[in-house]
Design an enzyme around this catalytic site. Structure first.
Site, PDB file in Angstrom:
ATOM      1  N   GLU A   1      -1.968  -5.246  -1.873  1.00 23.68           N
ATOM      2  CA  GLU A   1      -1.469  -6.046  -0.507  1.00 23.68           C
ATOM      3  C   GLU A   1      -2.176  -7.597  -1.001  1.00 23.68           C
ATOM      4  O   GLU A   1      -2.428  -8.167  -0.070  1.00 23.68           O
ATOM      5  CB  GLU A   1      -2.158  -5.706   0.488  1.00 23.68           C
ATOM      6  CG  GLU A   1      -1.569  -4.191   1.039  1.00 23.68           C
ATOM      7  CD  GLU A   1      -0.150  -4.313   1.551  1.00 23.68           C
ATOM      8  OE1 GLU A   1       0.571  -5.499   1.634  1.00 23.68           O
ATOM      9  OE2 GLU A   1       0.302  -3.221   1.975  1.00 23.68           O
TER      10      GLU A   1
ATOM     11  N   ASP B   1      -3.404   3.472   7.696  1.00 22.14           N
ATOM     12  CA  ASP B   1      -2.228   3.964   7.015  1.00 22.14           C
ATOM     13  C   ASP B   1      -1.929   5.427   7.152  1.00 22.14           C
ATOM     14  O   ASP B   1      -1.809   6.129   6.242  1.00 22.14           O
ATOM     15  CB  ASP B   1      -2.407   3.485   5.711  1.00 22.14           C
ATOM     16  CG  ASP B   1      -2.710   2.092   5.193  1.00 22.14           C
ATOM     17  OD1 ASP B   1      -2.028   1.247   6.220  1.00 22.14           O
ATOM     18  OD2 ASP B   1      -3.109   1.428   4.492  1.00 22.14           O
TER      19      ASP B   1
ATOM     20  N   ASP C   1      -6.700  -6.826   3.027  1.00 24.24           N
ATOM     21  CA  ASP C   1      -6.908  -6.959   4.370  1.00 24.24           C
ATOM     22  C   ASP C   1      -8.263  -6.256   4.978  1.00 24.24           C
ATOM     23  O   ASP C   1      -8.587  -6.487   6.171  1.00 24.24           O
ATOM     24  CB  ASP C   1      -5.794  -6.644   5.283  1.00 24.24           C
ATOM     25  CG  ASP C   1      -5.365  -5.137   5.501  1.00 24.24           C
ATOM     26  OD1 ASP C   1      -6.378  -4.249   5.126  1.00 24.24           O
ATOM     27  OD2 ASP C   1      -4.278  -4.707   5.537  1.00 24.24           O
TER      28      ASP C   1
ATOM     29  N   HIS D   1      -6.576  -1.125   8.109  1.00 20.94           N
ATOM     30  CA  HIS D   1      -5.738  -0.300   8.874  1.00 20.94           C
ATOM     31  C   HIS D   1      -5.812   1.341   8.224  1.00 20.94           C
ATOM     32  O   HIS D   1      -6.454   1.199   7.359  1.00 20.94           O
ATOM     33  CB  HIS D   1      -4.171  -0.704   8.532  1.00 20.94           C
ATOM     34  CG  HIS D   1      -4.053  -2.126   9.017  1.00 20.94           C
ATOM     35  ND1 HIS D   1      -3.914  -3.218   7.939  1.00 20.94           N
ATOM     36  CD2 HIS D   1      -3.784  -2.757  10.058  1.00 20.94           C
ATOM     37  CE1 HIS D   1      -3.939  -4.187   8.576  1.00 20.94           C
ATOM     38  NE2 HIS D   1      -3.411  -3.990   9.858  1.00 20.94           N
TER      39      HIS D   1
ATOM     40  N   HIS E   1       4.365   1.259   4.121  1.00 21.06           N
ATOM     41  CA  HIS E   1       2.731   0.785   3.705  1.00 21.06           C
ATOM     42  C   HIS E   1       1.871   1.207   4.638  1.00 21.06           C
ATOM     43  O   HIS E   1       0.633   1.313   4.295  1.00 21.06           O
ATOM     44  CB  HIS E   1       2.659  -0.694   3.200  1.00 21.06           C
ATOM     45  CG  HIS E   1       2.390  -1.568   4.377  1.00 21.06           C
ATOM     46  ND1 HIS E   1       2.027  -2.814   4.098  1.00 21.06           N
ATOM     47  CD2 HIS E   1       3.049  -1.790   5.665  1.00 21.06           C
ATOM     48  CE1 HIS E   1       2.049  -3.527   5.371  1.00 21.06           C
ATOM     49  NE2 HIS E   1       2.894  -2.936   6.252  1.00 21.06           N
TER      50      HIS E   1
ATOM     51  N   ASP F   1      -7.508  -2.333   0.149  1.00 26.44           N
ATOM     52  CA  ASP F   1      -6.602  -3.181   0.485  1.00 26.44           C
ATOM     53  C   ASP F   1      -7.080  -4.376   0.883  1.00 26.44           C
ATOM     54  O   ASP F   1      -8.439  -4.786   1.535  1.00 26.44           O
ATOM     55  CB  ASP F   1      -6.226  -2.384   1.911  1.00 26.44           C
ATOM     56  CG  ASP F   1      -4.811  -3.161   2.376  1.00 26.44           C
ATOM     57  OD1 ASP F   1      -5.012  -4.496   2.400  1.00 26.44           O
ATOM     58  OD2 ASP F   1      -4.056  -2.481   2.952  1.00 26.44           O
TER      59      ASP F   1
ATOM     60  N   ASP G   1      -9.774  -0.754   4.104  1.00 30.22           N
ATOM     61  CA  ASP G   1      -8.779  -1.141   4.740  1.00 30.22           C
ATOM     62  C   ASP G   1      -9.002  -1.361   6.150  1.00 30.22           C
ATOM     63  O   ASP G   1      -9.821  -0.839   6.861  1.00 30.22           O
ATOM     64  CB  ASP G   1      -7.721  -0.224   4.495  1.00 30.22           C
ATOM     65  CG  ASP G   1      -6.133  -0.372   4.648  1.00 30.22           C
ATOM     66  OD1 ASP G   1      -5.804  -1.302   5.541  1.00 30.22           O
ATOM     67  OD2 ASP G   1      -5.413  -0.007   3.822  1.00 30.22           O
TER      68      ASP G   1
ATOM     69  N   HIS H   1       0.592  -1.300  -0.021  1.00 26.87           N
ATOM     70  CA  HIS H   1      -0.027   0.041   0.084  1.00 26.87           C
ATOM     71  C   HIS H   1       0.631   1.188  -0.173  1.00 26.87           C
ATOM     72  O   HIS H   1       0.312   2.441  -0.202  1.00 26.87           O
ATOM     73  CB  HIS H   1      -0.811  -0.009   1.246  1.00 26.87           C
ATOM     74  CG  HIS H   1      -2.368   0.535   0.864  1.00 26.87           C
ATOM     75  ND1 HIS H   1      -3.345   0.146   1.646  1.00 26.87           N
ATOM     76  CD2 HIS H   1      -2.831   1.316  -0.322  1.00 26.87           C
ATOM     77  CE1 HIS H   1      -4.676   0.828   0.979  1.00 26.87           C
ATOM     78  NE2 HIS H   1      -3.993   1.483  -0.069  1.00 26.87           N
TER      79      HIS H   1
HETATM   80 MN   LIG Z   1      -3.433  -0.683   3.688  1.00 26.59          MN
END
Ligand SMILES: [Mn+2]
Length: 300
Positions: free
Chosen positions: A264, A119, A221, A117, A132, A219, A115, A93
């Site tokens: 990712e 980021d 994830d 996260h 990332h 993303d 996402d 990312h």
């Molecule tokens: Mn990310």
């Protein structure tokens, strides 16, 4: 509308081998067949590992990341100006530093960031030093000057031009920043209880009050950990495949969407290609939704 298909085989934004293989894996599964006729295809260059010199503890492999995102920013700028629609596949990312900087060269824009996260770390707040986890901080002008100045000195993104979806694993420094900056967050729980249609309409109206175009960065994830062994940092409690497709479909059918990014996918960590196959199906939703090839209610 002509598509621009951009491979970004970058892995220096994190420590695991294999995420650089994501774009080629999608090709192996048949991406070429999905892409509409006339699609412009290109691959952004990545430094060989032997040329990586910097390994600062708080900004790991920063020269490797900078090399690729600087070129990606230029490519995104010129593709948007050529009136093409970029589908950018990674790669980790950190590549979004380039996407965000390239889009900013063409004017203000909003972001939907799907996402687990945020980021939103900087070299100072990141527990890992992996870039990332920093693209949105960099785009907002926070953190190391080498990252914030990719594509020009000005800040690339305003905090109130951003909507997070599926956020659930946030570092302490990031929680503070999200609250301080007042960034809009839509949780998986809200997606589930209120429905994708409702939350996407809310996200789009929020952005449309502020900007006249947006991009979506997805993303892998953001999906539930059980669905995505082939991603670097899987997190429980994530989206289902149906929810992810519905989010992408809603975004792709918006006329003010200017680019889409999928990041990712790490085939080296995958089990029986299940994450790669899922990423491929998401790409199918992305392309068919924009081309109006999906029937009403169908999500591939
Ligand atoms: Mn990310």
């Amino acid at each position: 509308m002509q598509w621009s298909y951009i491979h970004v085989p970058l892995r220096y934004g994190q420590g695991k081998l294999g995420v650089d293989q994501g774009p080629m894996k999608l090709n192996e599964l048949g991406m070429e067949k999905l892409l509409p006729t006339g699609t412009v295809k290109q691959t952004i260059r990545v430094l060989p590992e032997s040329e990586i010199r910097e390994n600062e503890e708080h900004l790991k492999r920063v020269d490797g990341v900078l090399h690729t995102v600087t070129e990606l920013a230029e490519v995104i700028d010129s593709e948007i100006r050529a009136n093409r629609f970029p589908l950018i596949v990674g790669g980790d990312h950190s590549m979004a530093i380039g996407t965000l900087a390239g889009l900013a060269k063409t004017g203000p824009f909003g972001v939907i960031w799907v996402d687990a996260h945020a980021d939103l770390n900087t070299g100072d707040t990141s527990p890992s030093g992996n870039i990332h986890g920093m693209p949105l901080a960099a785009a907002m002008g926070m953190g190391d000057i080498r990252l914030t100045e990719v594509g020009g000195r000005d800040s690339k993104l305003s905090p109130n031009h951003l909507v997070y979806i599926a956020l659930r694993d946030i570092d302490e420094g990031e929680i503070n920043e999200i609250n301080r900056l007042g960034i809009k967050v839509i949780t998986v729980e809200e997606v589930r209880t209120r429905g994708v249609d409702v939350i996407m309409q809310e996200a789009l109206s929020y952005l449309r009050e502020r900007v006249d175009r947006f991009y979506i960065s997805f993303d892998m994830d953001s999906l539930d950990a059980s669905l995505v062994p082939g991603t670097g940092t899987p997190v429980d409690g994530g989206l289902t495949e149906v929810e992810a497709k519905a989010i992408l479909k809603e975004a792709m059918q918006a006329e003010d969407l200017i680019a889409v990014e999928l990041v990712e996918l790490n085939p080296a960590l995958d089990r029986d290609d299940m994450t790669a196959q899922l990423a491929y199906r998401l790409c199918e939703t992305i392309i068919k939704s924009k081309e109006n090839l999906l029937l009403e209610g169908e999500t591939v």
